[in-house]
Design an enzyme around this catalytic site. Structure first.
Site, PDB file in Angstrom:
ATOM      1  N   HIS A  64       0.855  -1.185  -0.068  1.00 23.17           N
ATOM      2  CA  HIS A  64       0.101  -0.183   0.079  1.00 23.17           C
ATOM      3  C   HIS A  64       1.040   1.201   0.034  1.00 23.17           C
ATOM      4  CE1 HIS A  64      -3.516  -2.465   1.830  1.00 23.17           C
ATOM      5  NE2 HIS A  64      -3.456  -2.309   0.569  1.00 23.17           N
ATOM      6  N   GLU A  67       1.825   3.503   2.938  1.00 26.65           N
ATOM      7  CA  GLU A  67       2.411   2.944   4.161  1.00 26.65           C
ATOM      8  C   GLU A  67       3.683   2.688   3.726  1.00 26.65           C
ATOM      9  OE1 GLU A  67      -0.106  -0.860   4.567  1.00 26.65           O
ATOM     10  OE2 GLU A  67      -1.896   0.461   4.678  1.00 26.65           O
ATOM     11  N   HIS A 209       2.689  -3.912   6.864  1.00 23.87           N
ATOM     12  CA  HIS A 209       1.480  -2.738   6.525  1.00 23.87           C
ATOM     13  C   HIS A 209       1.584  -1.747   7.757  1.00 23.87           C
ATOM     14  CE1 HIS A 209      -0.798  -4.785   3.206  1.00 23.87           C
ATOM     15  NE2 HIS A 209      -0.113  -5.655   3.674  1.00 23.87           N
ATOM     16  N   GLU A 268       0.799  -5.098  11.123  1.00 19.83           N
ATOM     17  CA  GLU A 268       0.325  -3.563  10.889  1.00 19.83           C
ATOM     18  C   GLU A 268       1.283  -2.761  11.934  1.00 19.83           C
ATOM     19  OE1 GLU A 268      -1.736  -2.419   8.712  1.00 19.83           O
ATOM     20  OE2 GLU A 268      -3.267  -3.948   8.256  1.00 19.83           O
TER      21      GLU A 268
END
Length: 299
Positions: A64, A67, A209, A268
Protein backbone atom coordinates in the site's frame (compact mmCIF):
# COMPACT_ATOMS: atom_id res chain seq x y z
CA UNK A 1 21.62 -0.09 16.24
CA UNK A 2 21.37 3.37 14.72
CA UNK A 3 21.24 3.22 10.94
CA UNK A 4 24.39 4.52 9.30
CA UNK A 5 23.35 4.19 5.65
CA UNK A 6 19.59 3.79 5.47
CA UNK A 7 17.86 7.14 5.79
CA UNK A 8 15.18 7.03 8.44
CA UNK A 9 14.28 10.71 8.76
CA UNK A 10 12.98 11.53 5.25
CA UNK A 11 9.90 10.51 3.25
CA UNK A 12 11.16 7.24 1.82
CA UNK A 13 10.59 7.39 -1.92
CA UNK A 14 11.76 4.99 -4.60
CA UNK A 15 14.99 6.82 -5.45
CA UNK A 16 15.97 6.99 -1.79
CA UNK A 17 15.51 3.24 -1.50
CA UNK A 18 17.56 2.53 -4.64
CA UNK A 19 20.35 4.84 -3.48
CA UNK A 20 20.41 3.25 -0.02
CA UNK A 21 20.41 -0.22 -1.55
CA UNK A 22 23.45 0.53 -3.69
CA UNK A 23 25.27 1.94 -0.66
CA UNK A 24 24.38 -1.12 1.43
CA UNK A 25 25.63 -3.52 -1.24
CA UNK A 26 28.89 -1.59 -1.44
CA UNK A 27 29.40 -1.61 2.33
CA UNK A 28 28.17 -5.17 2.91
CA UNK A 29 28.87 -7.61 0.06
CA UNK A 30 26.72 -10.27 1.76
CA UNK A 31 23.66 -8.24 0.70
CA UNK A 32 22.61 -9.21 -2.79
CA UNK A 33 19.73 -7.84 -4.82
CA UNK A 34 17.47 -9.17 -7.55
CA UNK A 35 14.93 -7.45 -9.76
CA UNK A 36 11.74 -9.49 -9.47
CA UNK A 37 9.54 -7.35 -11.72
CA UNK A 38 8.81 -3.96 -13.24
CA UNK A 39 6.08 -1.58 -12.06
CA UNK A 40 3.44 -0.08 -14.34
CA UNK A 41 5.64 2.99 -14.82
CA UNK A 42 8.80 0.97 -15.40
CA UNK A 43 10.41 1.07 -11.95
CA UNK A 44 12.41 -2.02 -11.03
CA UNK A 45 11.05 -3.93 -8.04
CA UNK A 46 14.04 -4.93 -5.92
CA UNK A 47 14.36 -7.87 -3.58
CA UNK A 48 17.34 -8.19 -1.25
CA UNK A 49 18.75 -11.51 -0.10
CA UNK A 50 20.94 -12.20 2.92
CA UNK A 51 22.08 -15.69 3.89
CA UNK A 52 22.91 -19.04 2.36
CA UNK A 53 20.68 -21.40 4.34
CA UNK A 54 18.14 -23.84 3.01
CA UNK A 55 15.36 -22.33 5.09
CA UNK A 56 13.77 -19.40 3.25
CA UNK A 57 11.77 -16.54 4.77
CA UNK A 58 10.28 -13.64 2.87
CA UNK A 59 9.31 -10.23 4.23
CA UNK A 60 7.78 -7.48 2.11
CA UNK A 61 6.48 -3.94 2.54
CA UNK A 62 4.63 -1.17 0.71
CA UNK A 63 1.89 -3.16 -0.94
CA UNK A 64 0.00 0.00 0.00
CA UNK A 65 1.41 3.32 -1.18
CA UNK A 66 0.70 5.43 1.89
CA UNK A 67 2.27 2.78 4.12
CA UNK A 68 5.76 3.59 2.83
CA UNK A 69 7.21 3.59 6.35
CA UNK A 70 7.49 -0.21 5.99
CA UNK A 71 10.24 0.22 3.36
CA UNK A 72 12.86 1.87 5.61
CA UNK A 73 11.88 -0.63 8.32
CA UNK A 74 13.00 -3.53 6.11
CA UNK A 75 16.01 -1.66 4.75
CA UNK A 76 17.22 -0.83 8.25
CA UNK A 77 16.81 -4.48 9.22
CA UNK A 78 19.04 -5.47 6.29
CA UNK A 79 21.69 -2.99 7.42
CA UNK A 80 21.63 -4.13 11.06
CA UNK A 81 21.77 -7.79 10.07
CA UNK A 82 24.66 -7.30 7.64
CA UNK A 83 26.64 -5.19 10.09
CA UNK A 84 26.22 -7.80 12.83
CA UNK A 85 27.35 -10.54 10.46
CA UNK A 86 30.40 -8.54 9.39
CA UNK A 87 31.44 -7.72 12.96
CA UNK A 88 30.57 -11.11 14.42
CA UNK A 89 28.13 -9.67 16.94
CA UNK A 90 24.69 -10.78 18.06
CA UNK A 91 21.38 -8.92 17.86
CA UNK A 92 19.03 -9.36 20.83
CA UNK A 93 20.86 -12.58 21.61
CA UNK A 94 20.54 -14.08 18.12
CA UNK A 95 23.76 -15.36 16.56
CA UNK A 96 23.65 -13.69 13.15
CA UNK A 97 26.40 -15.77 11.57
CA UNK A 98 24.57 -18.94 12.59
CA UNK A 99 21.32 -17.57 11.10
CA UNK A 100 23.15 -16.54 7.93
CA UNK A 101 24.32 -20.10 7.38
CA UNK A 102 20.95 -21.69 8.12
CA UNK A 103 18.40 -19.24 6.65
CA UNK A 104 18.09 -17.17 3.51
CA UNK A 105 16.17 -13.96 4.20
CA UNK A 106 14.45 -12.27 1.26
CA UNK A 107 13.21 -8.68 1.55
CA UNK A 108 11.08 -6.70 -0.91
CA UNK A 109 10.97 -3.27 0.75
CA UNK A 110 8.77 -1.54 -1.84
CA UNK A 111 6.22 -3.64 -3.72
CA UNK A 112 4.41 -0.51 -4.97
CA UNK A 113 7.03 2.07 -6.04
CA UNK A 114 4.74 4.06 -8.36
CA UNK A 115 2.17 4.48 -5.62
CA UNK A 116 4.75 5.44 -3.02
CA UNK A 117 6.14 8.18 -5.25
CA UNK A 118 2.61 9.43 -5.93
CA UNK A 119 1.88 9.77 -2.21
CA UNK A 120 5.18 11.51 -1.48
CA UNK A 121 5.62 13.70 -4.58
CA UNK A 122 2.19 14.03 -6.16
CA UNK A 123 1.72 13.88 -9.92
CA UNK A 124 2.51 16.08 -12.91
CA UNK A 125 1.38 16.18 -16.50
CA UNK A 126 4.30 14.04 -17.69
CA UNK A 127 2.75 11.02 -15.97
CA UNK A 128 0.75 8.97 -18.51
CA UNK A 129 -1.96 8.40 -15.89
CA UNK A 130 -2.18 12.08 -14.90
CA UNK A 131 -5.80 12.69 -15.87
CA UNK A 132 -7.11 9.33 -14.63
CA UNK A 133 -5.34 9.54 -11.27
CA UNK A 134 -6.68 13.03 -10.61
CA UNK A 135 -10.19 11.90 -11.52
CA UNK A 136 -9.93 8.80 -9.32
CA UNK A 137 -8.74 11.05 -6.46
CA UNK A 138 -11.70 13.43 -6.87
CA UNK A 139 -9.39 16.00 -8.46
CA UNK A 140 -7.49 16.45 -5.21
CA UNK A 141 -3.71 16.75 -5.35
CA UNK A 142 -3.45 15.40 -1.80
CA UNK A 143 -2.65 11.71 -2.16
CA UNK A 144 -2.18 10.87 1.54
CA UNK A 145 -5.11 8.42 1.39
CA UNK A 146 -3.81 6.64 -1.74
CA UNK A 147 -3.09 2.92 -1.20
CA UNK A 148 -3.31 1.64 -4.76
CA UNK A 149 -0.81 1.39 -7.59
CA UNK A 150 -0.74 4.03 -10.33
CA UNK A 151 -3.61 2.26 -12.15
CA UNK A 152 -5.84 2.56 -9.11
CA UNK A 153 -5.64 -1.13 -8.15
CA UNK A 154 -5.17 -2.18 -4.53
CA UNK A 155 -2.23 -4.59 -4.74
CA UNK A 156 -3.18 -6.37 -1.53
CA UNK A 157 -6.56 -7.30 -3.02
CA UNK A 158 -4.88 -8.93 -6.01
CA UNK A 159 -4.09 -12.48 -4.90
CA UNK A 160 -6.11 -15.55 -5.83
CA UNK A 161 -7.64 -16.30 -2.43
CA UNK A 162 -11.42 -15.85 -2.74
CA UNK A 163 -10.60 -12.92 -5.03
CA UNK A 164 -14.09 -12.80 -6.55
CA UNK A 165 -15.66 -12.45 -3.12
CA UNK A 166 -13.31 -9.63 -2.19
CA UNK A 167 -13.95 -7.90 -5.53
CA UNK A 168 -17.72 -8.07 -4.97
CA UNK A 169 -17.34 -6.20 -1.69
CA UNK A 170 -15.17 -3.40 -3.07
CA UNK A 171 -15.36 -0.54 -5.56
CA UNK A 172 -16.35 -1.38 -9.13
CA UNK A 173 -13.51 0.61 -10.65
CA UNK A 174 -10.08 2.13 -10.02
CA UNK A 175 -9.49 4.50 -7.13
CA UNK A 176 -7.27 5.28 -4.14
CA UNK A 177 -8.07 2.04 -2.29
CA UNK A 178 -9.81 -1.33 -2.27
CA UNK A 179 -10.36 -1.91 -6.01
CA UNK A 180 -9.33 -5.52 -6.69
CA UNK A 181 -8.52 -5.08 -10.38
CA UNK A 182 -9.79 -6.98 -13.40
CA UNK A 183 -8.39 -10.38 -12.34
CA UNK A 184 -6.02 -11.89 -9.76
CA UNK A 185 -2.45 -10.75 -10.44
CA UNK A 186 -3.60 -8.37 -13.19
CA UNK A 187 -0.99 -5.86 -11.99
CA UNK A 188 2.73 -6.34 -12.63
CA UNK A 189 3.63 -5.56 -9.03
CA UNK A 190 1.42 -8.22 -7.44
CA UNK A 191 2.34 -10.68 -10.18
CA UNK A 192 6.03 -10.12 -9.42
CA UNK A 193 5.51 -10.96 -5.74
CA UNK A 194 3.39 -14.00 -6.58
CA UNK A 195 5.91 -15.31 -9.13
CA UNK A 196 8.74 -14.78 -6.66
CA UNK A 197 6.83 -16.72 -4.00
CA UNK A 198 6.04 -19.59 -6.32
CA UNK A 199 9.68 -19.83 -7.39
CA UNK A 200 11.34 -19.58 -3.96
CA UNK A 201 8.74 -21.53 -1.98
CA UNK A 202 9.35 -19.77 1.38
CA UNK A 203 8.86 -21.48 4.71
CA UNK A 204 7.36 -18.37 6.31
CA UNK A 205 6.26 -14.93 5.11
CA UNK A 206 5.51 -11.57 6.72
CA UNK A 207 3.72 -8.79 4.84
CA UNK A 208 4.34 -5.46 6.57
CA UNK A 209 1.61 -2.81 6.57
CA UNK A 210 0.66 0.15 8.73
CA UNK A 211 -1.02 0.91 11.10
CA UNK A 212 -2.60 -0.58 14.27
CA UNK A 213 0.11 -2.61 16.07
CA UNK A 214 -1.58 -5.94 15.33
CA UNK A 215 -0.51 -9.32 13.91
CA UNK A 216 -2.96 -11.16 11.65
CA UNK A 217 -2.00 -14.82 11.55
CA UNK A 218 -4.87 -16.90 10.14
CA UNK A 219 -6.99 -17.30 7.03
CA UNK A 220 -10.27 -19.22 6.86
CA UNK A 221 -8.93 -21.95 9.16
CA UNK A 222 -6.29 -22.95 6.62
CA UNK A 223 -3.28 -21.82 8.66
CA UNK A 224 -1.03 -24.57 10.08
CA UNK A 225 -1.21 -25.38 13.81
CA UNK A 226 2.12 -23.69 14.58
CA UNK A 227 0.95 -20.28 13.35
CA UNK A 228 -0.82 -19.41 16.59
CA UNK A 229 2.24 -20.15 18.74
CA UNK A 230 4.46 -18.13 16.41
CA UNK A 231 2.03 -15.20 16.47
CA UNK A 232 1.90 -15.37 20.27
CA UNK A 233 5.68 -15.18 20.46
CA UNK A 234 5.76 -12.36 17.89
CA UNK A 235 3.33 -10.57 20.20
CA UNK A 236 5.62 -11.09 23.19
CA UNK A 237 8.54 -9.66 21.23
CA UNK A 238 6.72 -6.68 19.73
CA UNK A 239 3.89 -5.81 22.09
CA UNK A 240 1.48 -6.11 19.15
CA UNK A 241 -1.94 -7.81 19.49
CA UNK A 242 -2.33 -11.16 17.69
CA UNK A 243 -5.62 -11.48 15.76
CA UNK A 244 -6.56 -14.62 13.88
CA UNK A 245 -8.66 -13.22 11.04
CA UNK A 246 -8.62 -9.87 9.26
CA UNK A 247 -12.07 -10.39 7.76
CA UNK A 248 -10.91 -9.81 4.19
CA UNK A 249 -9.77 -11.93 1.27
CA UNK A 250 -7.30 -11.77 -1.63
CA UNK A 251 -4.39 -10.46 0.45
CA UNK A 252 -0.86 -11.74 0.03
CA UNK A 253 -0.86 -13.44 3.44
CA UNK A 254 -4.26 -15.02 2.68
CA UNK A 255 -3.06 -16.50 -0.59
CA UNK A 256 0.17 -17.80 0.94
CA UNK A 257 -1.66 -19.56 3.76
CA UNK A 258 -4.27 -20.96 1.37
CA UNK A 259 -1.83 -22.36 -1.20
CA UNK A 260 1.14 -23.33 0.99
CA UNK A 261 -0.50 -24.06 4.38
CA UNK A 262 2.54 -22.54 6.02
CA UNK A 263 2.87 -19.70 8.55
CA UNK A 264 2.00 -16.34 7.03
CA UNK A 265 1.47 -13.04 8.80
CA UNK A 266 0.28 -9.53 8.10
CA UNK A 267 1.83 -7.16 10.62
CA UNK A 268 0.43 -3.65 10.97
CA UNK A 269 3.14 -1.41 12.40
CA UNK A 270 2.80 1.86 14.24
CA UNK A 271 -0.28 3.78 15.27
CA UNK A 272 -2.07 6.75 13.79
CA UNK A 273 -3.07 8.01 10.35
CA UNK A 274 -1.19 6.90 7.23
CA UNK A 275 1.32 7.88 6.07
CA UNK A 276 2.87 7.59 9.51
CA UNK A 277 5.55 10.17 10.36
CA UNK A 278 9.19 9.10 10.28
CA UNK A 279 9.38 10.06 13.96
CA UNK A 280 7.66 6.72 14.66
CA UNK A 281 10.27 4.69 12.83
CA UNK A 282 12.73 4.16 15.72
CA UNK A 283 9.98 2.69 17.88
CA UNK A 284 8.56 0.64 14.99
CA UNK A 285 12.03 -0.75 14.33
CA UNK A 286 12.58 -1.69 17.99
CA UNK A 287 9.19 -3.39 18.12
CA UNK A 288 9.72 -5.47 14.98
CA UNK A 289 13.41 -6.36 15.09
CA UNK A 290 12.90 -9.41 17.30
CA UNK A 291 9.98 -10.58 15.20
CA UNK A 292 12.03 -10.56 12.00
CA UNK A 293 14.89 -12.39 13.69
CA UNK A 294 12.61 -14.99 15.27
CA UNK A 295 10.93 -15.63 11.91
CA UNK A 296 14.35 -16.34 10.45
CA UNK A 297 15.42 -18.57 13.35
CA UNK A 298 12.58 -21.08 13.22
CA UNK A 299 13.38 -24.57 11.95
Amino acid sequence: MNSQIVRTDVPYDYQTMVSDLEALKSAYPIIQSNIIGISVLGKEIYTLSIGIGQRQVYYNGCHHANEWITAPLLMQFAESYAQAYQTGTTILGWDIRYLFNHTTIWLTPMVNPDGVDLVIHGIDTSNPFYEQVLRWNNYSTNFSNWKANIRGVDLNHQYNAHWYEQKSRGPVGPGPANYSGSAPESEPESRAVADFTRYHNPNLIIAYHSQGRVIYWGYRGLEPPESQAIATYFSTLSGYTPIRYAGTDAGYKDWFIQDWRRPGFTIEVGMGINPLPTSQLPQIYRENLGTMLHGASLT
